[in-house]
Design a protein around this motif. Structure first.
Motif, short mmCIF file in Angstrom:
data_model
loop_
_atom_site.label_atom_id
_atom_site.label_comp_id
_atom_site.label_asym_id
_atom_site.label_seq_id
_atom_site.Cartn_x
_atom_site.Cartn_y
_atom_site.Cartn_z
N GLN A 1 0.50 -1.43 0.13
CA GLN A 1 -0.09 0.29 -0.05
C GLN A 1 1.09 1.25 0.30
O GLN A 1 1.17 2.23 -0.70
N VAL A 2 1.90 1.28 0.96
CA VAL A 2 2.95 2.86 1.51
C VAL A 2 3.80 2.81 -0.29
O VAL A 2 3.57 4.21 -0.64
N VAL A 3 4.11 1.47 -1.25
CA VAL A 3 5.06 1.51 -1.88
C VAL A 3 3.70 1.82 -3.43
O VAL A 3 3.96 2.61 -4.23
N ALA A 4 2.78 1.93 -3.47
CA ALA A 4 1.62 2.06 -4.90
C ALA A 4 1.54 2.95 -4.23
O ALA A 4 1.63 4.06 -5.87
N ILE A 5 1.22 4.38 -2.84
CA ILE A 5 1.44 5.57 -3.10
C ILE A 5 2.93 6.06 -3.40
O ILE A 5 2.38 6.93 -3.89
N HIS A 6 3.68 6.00 -2.63
CA HIS A 6 4.87 6.89 -2.99
C HIS A 6 6.24 6.23 -3.68
O HIS A 6 6.84 7.17 -4.03
N GLY A 7 5.76 5.30 -4.57
CA GLY A 7 6.90 4.19 -4.80
C GLY A 7 8.28 4.39 -4.98
O GLY A 7 8.20 4.03 -3.65
N ASP A 8 9.04 5.13 -5.32
CA ASP A 8 10.63 4.54 -5.17
C ASP A 8 10.72 6.01 -3.64
O ASP A 8 12.10 5.15 -2.86
N LYS A 9 9.74 6.36 -3.78
CA LYS A 9 10.04 7.57 -2.71
C LYS A 9 9.65 6.20 -0.84
O LYS A 9 9.52 7.32 0.61
N SER A 10 9.04 5.44 -1.13
CA SER A 10 8.79 5.10 0.18
C SER A 10 9.75 4.48 1.50
O SER A 10 10.91 4.67 1.29
N PHE A 11 9.07 4.71 2.70
CA PHE A 11 9.49 4.14 3.48
C PHE A 11 11.13 5.10 4.08
O PHE A 11 12.02 4.58 4.78
N GLN A 12 10.93 6.11 3.17
CA GLN A 12 11.90 7.18 3.79
C GLN A 12 12.00 7.59 4.89
O GLN A 12 10.72 8.38 5.40
N PRO A 13 13.21 8.67 5.82
CA PRO A 13 12.68 8.73 7.02
C PRO A 13 11.88 10.04 7.26
O PRO A 13 11.76 10.72 6.02
N THR A 14 10.54 10.79 8.05
CA THR A 14 10.31 11.99 7.78
C THR A 14 10.46 12.73 9.46
O THR A 14 9.88 12.72 10.20
N ALA A 15 11.49 13.33 9.48
CA ALA A 15 12.04 13.84 10.54
C ALA A 15 10.57 15.16 10.48
O ALA A 15 10.93 15.16 11.87
N HIS A 16 10.21 15.48 9.76
CA HIS A 16 9.22 16.69 10.12
C HIS A 16 7.92 15.93 11.28
O HIS A 16 7.55 16.24 12.10
#
Length: 168
Positions: free
Chosen positions: A41-56
């Protein structure tokens, strides 16, 4: 550190999106099928940017906005976590639980790890010539107390040794 690498998550998610069943992938990789479906589900939404750290999302205000987004759109924890590109829906659940328990202050970032056991002793930056009389008296009192503790500790150790010798 995550249990599974980012690359492995994306590979498994892409296999699922290509048509492989989550149960088959679950047996193949020994990972729960629910986890695989979430990753896909995450990969379908975000593609290659999946599972990147979200500092904000370390800021309490951003965490509150994430919870409000979930409530406003009536999304599930899993879907909201996927939309926010979180590593796990469990993270959002923790925020929700802390918010219900402590309010906004529960969303503040908490440092990890074990706190130091050493008491923070204020060390004067003055050399002995520049110290005031009160500072010198305070330092003498501290050193005398420290000396007394060490003497008592040594006395107790010797007493214990003598008692063990008597028992023999």
């Amino acid at each position: 550190m995550s249990k599974y690498s980012r690359d492995l998550k994306i590979i498994i998610a892409n296999e699922f999106l290509a048509g492989e069943s989550s149960e088959t992938l679950s047996k193949k990789y020994a990972i729960s099928s629910r986890q695989i479906r979430y990753w896909s589900q995450v990969v379908a939404i975000h593609g290659d940017k999946s599972f990147q750290p979200t500092a904000h999302l370390r800021h309490a205000q951003a965490r509150l906005q994430a919870l409000k987004l979930m409530w406003a759109n009536d999304w599930s924890l899993g879907h909201t976590s996927a939309m926010l590109n979180l590593v796990s829906p469990g993270l959002l659940f923790v925020w929700l639980d802390r918010y219900r328990e402590k309010g906004f202050s529960g969303l503040e970032y908490q440092s990890r790890g074990k706190p130091s056991m050493k008491p923070s002793r204020i060390v004067s930056t003055h050399c002995n010539d520049e110290k005031t009389v009160e500072e010198l008296k305070e330092e003498i009192a501290y050193l005398q107390a420290e000396n007394a503790v060490l003497k008592k500790w040594e006395e107790l150790r010797q007493t214990k040794r003598q008692q063990t010798k008597k028992k023999r």
